[in-house]
Scaffold this motif. Structure first.
Motif, PDB file in Angstrom:
ATOM      1  N   ASP A 121      13.202  10.648  30.730  1.00  0.00           N
ATOM      2  CA  ASP A 121      12.216   9.859  29.982  1.00  0.00           C
ATOM      3  C   ASP A 121      11.744   8.660  30.814  1.00  0.00           C
ATOM      4  N   LEU A 122      10.421   8.565  30.995  1.00  0.00           N
ATOM      5  CA  LEU A 122       9.889   7.522  31.882  1.00  0.00           C
ATOM      6  C   LEU A 122      10.140   6.121  31.338  1.00  0.00           C
ATOM      7  N   GLU A 123      10.237   5.996  30.008  1.00  0.00           N
ATOM      8  CA  GLU A 123      10.521   4.668  29.444  1.00  0.00           C
ATOM      9  C   GLU A 123      11.939   4.210  29.841  1.00  0.00           C
ATOM     10  N   VAL A 124      12.888   5.147  29.820  1.00  0.00           N
ATOM     11  CA  VAL A 124      14.258   4.805  30.219  1.00  0.00           C
ATOM     12  C   VAL A 124      14.290   4.510  31.718  1.00  0.00           C
ATOM     13  N   ILE A 125      13.711   5.415  32.486  1.00  0.00           N
ATOM     14  CA  ILE A 125      13.759   5.265  33.953  1.00  0.00           C
ATOM     15  C   ILE A 125      13.087   3.951  34.369  1.00  0.00           C
ATOM     16  N   GLY A 126      11.956   3.639  33.714  1.00  0.00           N
ATOM     17  CA  GLY A 126      11.204   2.424  34.076  1.00  0.00           C
ATOM     18  C   GLY A 126      11.943   1.150  33.704  1.00  0.00           C
ATOM     19  N   ALA A 127      12.819   1.215  32.689  1.00  0.00           N
ATOM     20  CA  ALA A 127      13.489  -0.007  32.213  1.00  0.00           C
ATOM     21  C   ALA A 127      14.702  -0.371  33.076  1.00  0.00           C
ATOM     22  N   ILE A 128      15.297   0.620  33.726  1.00  0.00           N
ATOM     23  CA  ILE A 128      16.596   0.386  34.386  1.00  0.00           C
ATOM     24  C   ILE A 128      16.528  -0.649  35.530  1.00  0.00           C
ATOM     25  N   PRO A 129      15.501  -0.627  36.406  1.00  0.00           N
ATOM     26  CA  PRO A 129      15.496  -1.587  37.522  1.00  0.00           C
ATOM     27  C   PRO A 129      15.621  -3.054  37.085  1.00  0.00           C
ATOM     28  N   ASP A 130      14.993  -3.424  35.966  1.00  0.00           N
ATOM     29  CA  ASP A 130      15.107  -4.817  35.489  1.00  0.00           C
ATOM     30  C   ASP A 130      16.545  -5.157  35.124  1.00  0.00           C
ATOM     31  N   TYR A 131      17.230  -4.204  34.509  1.00  0.00           N
ATOM     32  CA  TYR A 131      18.640  -4.440  34.156  1.00  0.00           C
ATOM     33  C   TYR A 131      19.482  -4.589  35.420  1.00  0.00           C
TER      34      TYR A 131
ATOM     35  N   ALA B 178      18.454  -5.640  38.289  1.00  0.00           N
ATOM     36  CA  ALA B 178      18.128  -6.926  38.926  1.00  0.00           C
ATOM     37  C   ALA B 178      18.905  -8.051  38.237  1.00  0.00           C
ATOM     38  N   ARG B 179      19.086  -7.942  36.921  1.00  0.00           N
ATOM     39  CA  ARG B 179      19.772  -9.030  36.180  1.00  0.00           C
ATOM     40  C   ARG B 179      21.297  -8.945  36.284  1.00  0.00           C
ATOM     41  N   TRP B 180      21.822  -7.712  36.339  1.00  0.00           N
ATOM     42  CA  TRP B 180      23.268  -7.551  36.196  1.00  0.00           C
ATOM     43  C   TRP B 180      23.971  -6.952  37.415  1.00  0.00           C
ATOM     44  N   GLY B 181      23.203  -6.515  38.408  1.00  0.00           N
ATOM     45  CA  GLY B 181      23.822  -5.771  39.515  1.00  0.00           C
ATOM     46  C   GLY B 181      24.071  -4.331  39.083  1.00  0.00           C
ATOM     47  N   THR B 182      24.643  -3.529  39.968  1.00  0.00           N
ATOM     48  CA  THR B 182      24.784  -2.106  39.646  1.00  0.00           C
ATOM     49  C   THR B 182      25.995  -1.806  38.771  1.00  0.00           C
ATOM     50  N   HIS B 183      27.052  -2.645  38.914  1.00  0.00           N
ATOM     51  CA  HIS B 183      28.312  -2.280  38.242  1.00  0.00           C
ATOM     52  C   HIS B 183      29.125  -3.536  37.984  1.00  0.00           C
ATOM     53  N   PRO B 184      29.557  -3.758  36.747  1.00  0.00           N
ATOM     54  CA  PRO B 184      30.244  -5.021  36.448  1.00  0.00           C
ATOM     55  C   PRO B 184      31.621  -5.134  37.102  1.00  0.00           C
ATOM     56  N   SER B 185      32.354  -4.033  37.173  1.00  0.00           N
ATOM     57  CA  SER B 185      33.677  -3.968  37.813  1.00  0.00           C
ATOM     58  C   SER B 185      34.827  -4.637  37.051  1.00  0.00           C
TER      59      SER B 185
ATOM     60  N   SER C 214      23.919   2.966  33.006  1.00  0.00           N
ATOM     61  CA  SER C 214      24.281   3.697  31.786  1.00  0.00           C
ATOM     62  C   SER C 214      24.175   2.798  30.560  1.00  0.00           C
ATOM     63  N   LEU C 215      24.615   1.551  30.690  1.00  0.00           N
ATOM     64  CA  LEU C 215      24.496   0.639  29.545  1.00  0.00           C
ATOM     65  C   LEU C 215      23.017   0.447  29.198  1.00  0.00           C
ATOM     66  N   ALA C 216      22.205   0.312  30.249  1.00  0.00           N
ATOM     67  CA  ALA C 216      20.767   0.116  30.019  1.00  0.00           C
ATOM     68  C   ALA C 216      20.157   1.350  29.381  1.00  0.00           C
ATOM     69  N   SER C 217      20.521   2.544  29.867  1.00  0.00           N
ATOM     70  CA  SER C 217      19.878   3.744  29.296  1.00  0.00           C
ATOM     71  C   SER C 217      20.362   3.964  27.865  1.00  0.00           C
ATOM     72  N   ALA C 218      21.601   3.558  27.560  1.00  0.00           N
ATOM     73  CA  ALA C 218      22.051   3.669  26.166  1.00  0.00           C
ATOM     74  C   ALA C 218      21.251   2.731  25.260  1.00  0.00           C
ATOM     75  N   LEU C 219      21.063   1.505  25.749  1.00  0.00           N
ATOM     76  CA  LEU C 219      20.350   0.508  24.933  1.00  0.00           C
ATOM     77  C   LEU C 219      18.889   0.908  24.726  1.00  0.00           C
ATOM     78  N   VAL C 220      18.225   1.274  25.811  1.00  0.00           N
ATOM     79  CA  VAL C 220      16.821   1.696  25.687  1.00  0.00           C
ATOM     80  C   VAL C 220      16.755   2.998  24.886  1.00  0.00           C
ATOM     81  N   GLY C 221      17.748   3.869  25.101  1.00  0.00           N
ATOM     82  CA  GLY C 221      17.785   5.133  24.341  1.00  0.00           C
ATOM     83  C   GLY C 221      17.878   4.880  22.845  1.00  0.00           C
TER      84      GLY C 221
END
Ligand SMILES: Cc1ncc(COP(=O)(O)O)c(C=O)c1O
Length: 435
Positions: free
Chosen positions: A68-78, A80-87, A299-306
């Motif tokens: 879904d392009l809406e999910v794919i398009g939203a992820i880069p902003d997340y 940028a704000r949070w990095g790739t992995h909280p750890s 994954s957190l971003a795609s769940a939230l946007v999903g």
């Protein structure tokens, strides 16, 4: 792999027995293109394996959010704000996204609270032993393997484990009347991962309440697909995709619902829906909360946007899934081919007349451009060995057309189990689809 490849697999050990049980899969693994494939490229629901493009009817991304392009398009902003992995493990600290997703889940499911952990496998291994303590687990014989594994961890810690025949409340009641040692935990799938059918939930929930037991459900497949019923629902899956409990009009009294985002929501994330007190206990006692690596930010971003997409257009997506599934089921019925699916849920298992034809059938499907999940023994009983088709909102009508052609050709070439001459034993499971 042969048994001699593992030093602990001496004859008579559990490992040797387990490897023997997996012999059919090892065979398929060695030569079937539908097993352990390397997917080189994805284009919608077309996937490339080696130099061959095939239609993917093995994806469990039911809502099609992976593409879904809406999910794919939203992820880069997340990112940028949070990095790739909280750890941090969740115990150390969790990005605010977790609280946001848990809050939305509570509203969607209508539960008191919910706790997110990376996968259902983690949840079953950690939560089932804590709920069972030194009591008794009553396990549906066809619960998912990860539920069974969680039960065996509980058994190792002092719980007793008894199983009862699939979807059989009378057999469960018989066991409960023998007054097993408490606390009592009844474990089963919501929507069953092989048949696509829901359990007779009202009867199981009533038994749990009458015997002061907890009913523990794994609704990995139902969540995001089936939901609450309304008179104006666009399809018989109901609305909102809020899972099997709401779909069957049950309450959460004595019920612990677990499910994941890794299927309908295309995200590495899972949850246990439970009362607030239980959530607090899990936060200090469940190892995946204390120690496991968290889900990636994507994954957190795609769940939230999903979840936002689910609210806005989820019912439309589910109507598409239902239409595709209905076409396949009607076609199989027209061909006289058996399937256990009586619910019109988008998991359609097609058993072969002869289990030994599985390699041949898998090869036929692949050579004719269809990618499916092989249902091998011991994943399913021998008389249900065959293949499993899944339908997602991203499968096009043309792709379903092609699948129907290939199924007709396959049925004319390799004997499939007939709907009339070999009916399945046992009582028919309850239907979602009342048409
Ligand atoms: C019914 C069921 N439960 C659990 C799992 C495992 O889920 P997870 O990947 O979240 O561990 C699956 C995955 O196939 C499943 O079908």
């Amino acid at each position: 792999m042969t048994n001699s490849a593992l030093p602990g697999a001496a004859p008579g050990t559990w490992l040797a027995r387990w490897l023997d049980a997996c012999a059919d899969l090892a065979d398929l693994h060695a030569r079937n293109p539908l097993v352990d494939a390397v997917i080189e490229e994805v284009d919608g629901r077309r996937i490339r394996v080696g130099d061959r493009w095939v239609l993917d009817f093995a994806s469990c991304n039911y809502l099609g959010l992976d593409l879904d392009l809406e999910v794919i398009g939203a992820i880069p902003d997340y990112l940028a704000r949070w990095g790739t992995h909280p750890s941090w493990s969740r115990m150390l600290g969790s990005p605010a996204l977790y609280e946001q997703i848990e809050g939305r889940l509570v509203e969607l499911l209508g539960v008191e609270d919910a706790l997110l952990l990376p996968t259902l496998t983690h949840i079953h291994a950690a939560v089932i032993p804590l709920l069972a303590g030194a009591g008794t687990i009553l396990l549906d014989a066809r619960a998912h393997k990860t539920v069974y594994d969680g039960c065996t961890v509980a058994r190792a810690r002092g719980a007793s484990l008894v199983s009862f025949p699939h979807n059989d409340p009378d057999a469960l009641e018989f066991l409960l009347r023998r007054r097993p040692r408490g606390p009592l935990l009844i474990c089963m799938d919501g929507i069953n991962s092989m048949t696509g059918n829901p359990p007779p939930l009202a009867e199981f929930a009533a038994l749990a309440r009458a015997h002061d037991a907890l009913l523990y459900l794994d609704d990995a497949h139902g969540f995001g697909v089936v939901g609450e019923r309304t008179p104006d629902e666009p399809c018989p899956y109901g609305r909102r995709g809020n899972g099997v409990v709401r779909h069957l009009g049950e309450t959460y009294d004595n019920v612990v619902l677990t499910a994941g985002f890794s299927k309908a929501y295309s995200s590495l994330l899972a949850f246990v829906a439970c009362p607030f007190d239980l959530k607090q206990m899990l936060k200090v006692a469940a190892p995946p909360y204390l120690y496991s690596g968290p889900s990636p930010i994507a994954s957190l971003a795609s769940a939230l946007v999903g979840l936002e997409i689910n609210a806005a257009r989820g019912d439309q997506l589910r109507a598409r899934i239902h239409a595709g599934t209905r076409r396949i089921l009607d076609h199989l019925a027209g061909l006289g081919v058996a399937t256990r699916n009586t619910s019109a849920f988008p998991i359609i298992e097609v058993p072969l007349a002869d289990a030994d034809d599985l390699d041949l059938a898998g090869r036929f499907l692949f050579d004719h451009g269809i990618y499916a999940t092989l249902a091998f023994y011991p994943g399913v009983p021998r008389d249900e060995v065959g293949f499993r088709l899944q339908v997602t909102a991203a499968n096009t009508d043309e792709e379903v057309d092609r699948l129907l052609e290939v199924l007709a050709e396959l049925a004319a070439t390799i004997p499939l189990r007939s709907a009339t001459s070999h009916p399945f034993p046992g009582q028919p499971p309850r239907a979602i689809d009342v048409r």
